[in-house]
Design a protein around this motif. Structure first.
Motif, mmCIF file in Angstrom:
data_model
loop_
_atom_site.group_PDB
_atom_site.id
_atom_site.type_symbol
_atom_site.label_atom_id
_atom_site.label_comp_id
_atom_site.label_asym_id
_atom_site.label_seq_id
_atom_site.Cartn_x
_atom_site.Cartn_y
_atom_site.Cartn_z
ATOM 1 N N LEU A 5 -5.335 -3.626 10.411
ATOM 2 C CA LEU A 5 -3.916 -3.009 10.551
ATOM 3 C C LEU A 5 -3.596 -3.112 11.866
ATOM 4 C CD1 LEU A 5 -1.422 -1.657 9.438
ATOM 5 C CD2 LEU A 5 -2.543 0.864 9.966
ATOM 6 N N ASN A 6 -4.296 -2.851 13.010
ATOM 7 C CA ASN A 6 -4.013 -3.006 14.433
ATOM 8 C C ASN A 6 -3.672 -4.350 14.756
ATOM 9 O OD1 ASN A 6 -5.054 -0.655 14.289
ATOM 10 N ND2 ASN A 6 -6.476 -0.981 16.051
ATOM 11 N N GLU A 7 -4.540 -5.373 14.130
ATOM 12 C CA GLU A 7 -4.398 -6.937 14.490
ATOM 13 C C GLU A 7 -2.707 -7.128 13.844
ATOM 14 O OE1 GLU A 7 -7.048 -5.686 13.514
ATOM 15 O OE2 GLU A 7 -8.664 -6.469 14.438
ATOM 16 N N HIS A 8 -2.683 -6.734 12.654
ATOM 17 C CA HIS A 8 -1.144 -7.365 12.105
ATOM 18 C C HIS A 8 -0.149 -6.702 12.646
ATOM 19 C CE1 HIS A 8 -2.442 -9.301 8.204
ATOM 20 N NE2 HIS A 8 -3.522 -8.471 8.272
ATOM 21 N N MET A 9 -0.255 -5.271 13.169
ATOM 22 C CA MET A 9 0.844 -4.523 13.963
ATOM 23 C C MET A 9 1.202 -5.316 15.259
ATOM 24 S SD MET A 9 2.425 -2.948 11.725
ATOM 25 C CE MET A 9 2.751 -1.668 10.496
ATOM 26 N N GLU A 10 0.073 -5.568 15.861
ATOM 27 C CA GLU A 10 0.253 -6.248 17.249
ATOM 28 C C GLU A 10 0.826 -7.843 17.044
ATOM 29 O OE1 GLU A 10 -3.775 -6.249 18.736
ATOM 30 O OE2 GLU A 10 -3.327 -3.998 19.088
ATOM 31 N N TYR A 34 4.117 -4.211 2.805
ATOM 32 C CA TYR A 34 4.903 -5.472 3.357
ATOM 33 C C TYR A 34 5.450 -4.673 4.326
ATOM 34 C CZ TYR A 34 8.455 -8.427 3.439
ATOM 35 O OH TYR A 34 9.661 -9.564 3.885
ATOM 36 N N VAL A 35 5.817 -5.125 5.476
ATOM 37 C CA VAL A 35 6.544 -4.752 6.482
ATOM 38 C C VAL A 35 7.310 -5.721 7.049
ATOM 39 C CG1 VAL A 35 6.378 -3.448 9.134
ATOM 40 C CG2 VAL A 35 4.160 -3.666 7.538
ATOM 41 N N GLN A 36 8.821 -5.305 7.082
ATOM 42 C CA GLN A 36 9.779 -6.218 7.470
ATOM 43 C C GLN A 36 10.480 -5.755 8.532
ATOM 44 O OE1 GLN A 36 12.031 -8.548 4.498
ATOM 45 N NE2 GLN A 36 13.641 -7.952 5.498
ATOM 46 N N VAL A 37 10.765 -6.641 9.377
ATOM 47 C CA VAL A 37 11.758 -6.335 10.849
ATOM 48 C C VAL A 37 12.912 -7.306 10.743
ATOM 49 C CG1 VAL A 37 11.982 -6.179 12.972
ATOM 50 C CG2 VAL A 37 9.989 -5.673 12.205
ATOM 51 N N VAL A 41 2.023 -8.762 6.315
ATOM 52 C CA VAL A 41 1.289 -8.160 5.029
ATOM 53 C C VAL A 41 -0.017 -7.644 5.311
ATOM 54 C CG1 VAL A 41 0.550 -8.710 2.466
ATOM 55 C CG2 VAL A 41 2.790 -9.771 3.480
ATOM 56 N N VAL A 42 -0.339 -6.331 4.712
ATOM 57 C CA VAL A 42 -1.521 -5.810 5.254
ATOM 58 C C VAL A 42 -2.232 -5.283 4.145
ATOM 59 C CG1 VAL A 42 -2.676 -3.781 6.876
ATOM 60 C CG2 VAL A 42 -0.307 -4.675 7.456
ATOM 61 N N ALA A 81 4.884 -0.340 -0.146
ATOM 62 C CA ALA A 81 3.594 -0.463 -0.594
ATOM 63 C C ALA A 81 3.929 -0.820 -2.009
ATOM 64 C CB ALA A 81 2.930 0.726 -0.428
ATOM 65 N N GLY A 82 2.768 -1.664 -2.510
ATOM 66 C CA GLY A 82 2.613 -2.115 -3.720
ATOM 67 C C GLY A 82 1.296 -2.373 -4.132
ATOM 68 N N PRO A 83 0.942 -2.810 -5.376
ATOM 69 C CA PRO A 83 -0.338 -3.179 -5.658
ATOM 70 C C PRO A 83 -0.836 -4.253 -5.115
ATOM 71 C CG PRO A 83 1.046 -3.491 -7.638
ATOM 72 C CD PRO A 83 1.889 -3.202 -6.431
ATOM 73 N N LEU A 84 -2.235 -4.281 -4.789
ATOM 74 C CA LEU A 84 -2.932 -5.274 -4.124
ATOM 75 C C LEU A 84 -2.816 -6.384 -5.066
ATOM 76 C CD1 LEU A 84 -4.008 -6.500 -1.506
ATOM 77 C CD2 LEU A 84 -6.270 -5.365 -2.154
#
Ligand SMILES: Cc1ncc(COP(=O)(O)O)c(C=O)c1O
Length: 286
Positions: free
Chosen positions: A46-51, A91-94, A35-36, A117-120
């Motif tokens: 974002l970089n830290e989350h994707m890593e 929200y990113v899900q794999v 979740v970013v 994407a959704g509201p914060l």
């Protein structure tokens, strides 16, 4: 249900983004997520989350494209949504992908990556200014909590118990020590030193946690210690706060039935909260 969804490289309408009944994420919670936060359209860490997403996936034997590609995809996707210049939660899900149901997965599966994407949905300002209540519960999770797995049953049950008790969060304890919240990390402040449990396999090494340790505390000249915190220390400390992407920096003023310190948000907690707000450029109400 309107809006756009990122689905394996394509941006599709919400109603066309469908889960196969043999998706292993759906059948086995076989997947990982992130979740970013985006503040005014700008991604935060974002970089830290994707890593971390790529790392979590590799820990469960799912190979993802490199983080740089996912970062680009996330930025492009947000631009295509109604959140292009707003505060948003991505929200990113794999999921491991689709296969005939069997515990052992076949080799060479194609993972499915979705983004929504959704509201914060910021927490009420009162929570940040006056602090919140937390409850404590035994940690009933597995021993690989450093993986951001979509298997969240213990976490969702703990959060529901917290809500029923009128609390913001449930903090979990294992063998007499505190681990973390159902969706947040925990810090205490003792004699101007910021203390948080170490990033072992029993907690998720939160990106907000890392922001406090590596950026905010040093900027404010506070010493940070990553050390195990006994449950009884938590109950008798003067300041407690939680960290998380949607939690941000949340002061705690009550634990179960016990008031923390003098029941007010402490100086160090307030400074860290304000430094975080400055860093994110978050302006309420926009
Ligand atoms: C169990 C758990 N711990 C900690 C966190 C905080 O992590 P982050 O700061 O990366 O959002 C989360 C976030 O969802 C979580 O689920």
């Amino acid at each position: 249900m309107s809006g756009k969804i990122y689905y394996n490289g394509n941006i599709v309408d919400r109603e066309n983004a469908k889960v196969d009944i043999e998706d292993r994420g759906y059948q086995f919670a076989d997947g990982v997520y992130e979740v970013v936060a985006f503040y005014h359209g700008e991604p935060f860490t974002l970089n830290e989350h994707m890593e971390r997403l790529v790392f979590s996936a590799s820990e469960i034997d799912i190979e993802l494209p490199p983080a740089e590609i996912l970062i680009k995809e996330a930025k492009n996707y947000i631009k295509e949504t109604e959140y292009a210049d707003k505060n948003a939660k991505l929200y990113v899900q794999v999921s491991r992908g689709v296969a005939s149901r069997s515990h052992a997965y076949p080799d060479g599966m194609e993972p499915i990556i979705i983004m929504k994407a959704g509201p914060l949905d910021p927490n009420p300002e009162k929570y940040f200014q006056e602090g919140v209540k937390i409850i404590t519960l035994p940690d009933e999770r597995w021993s690989r909590c450093y993986i951001k797995s979509i298997a969240l049953l213990p976490n969702i049950l703990a959060k529901k118990k917290a809500k029923k008790a009128g609390a913001y969060e449930a903090i979990m304890t294992r063998d007499g020590f505190i681990t973390e919240g159902s969706s947040s990390n925990i810090f205490i402040v003792e004699d101007e030193t910021i203390i948080t449990p170490p990033a072992t396999n029993y907690i998720l090494n939160g990106i907000t946690r890392q922001t406090v340790i590596n950026r905010l505390a040093p900027e404010l000249n506070y010493e940070v210690k990553e050390e195990s915190i006994p449950y009884y220390t938590l109950l008798n400390t003067d300041q407690v706060f939680l960290t998380g992407t949607t939690t941000e920096i949340m002061p705690v003023v009550q634990i179960n039935d016990k008031v923390v310190g003098n029941g007010k948000v402490g100086k160090e907690t307030k400074e860290i909260f304000e430094a975080f707000r400055e860093l994110t450029g978050f302006v309420r109400g926009k």
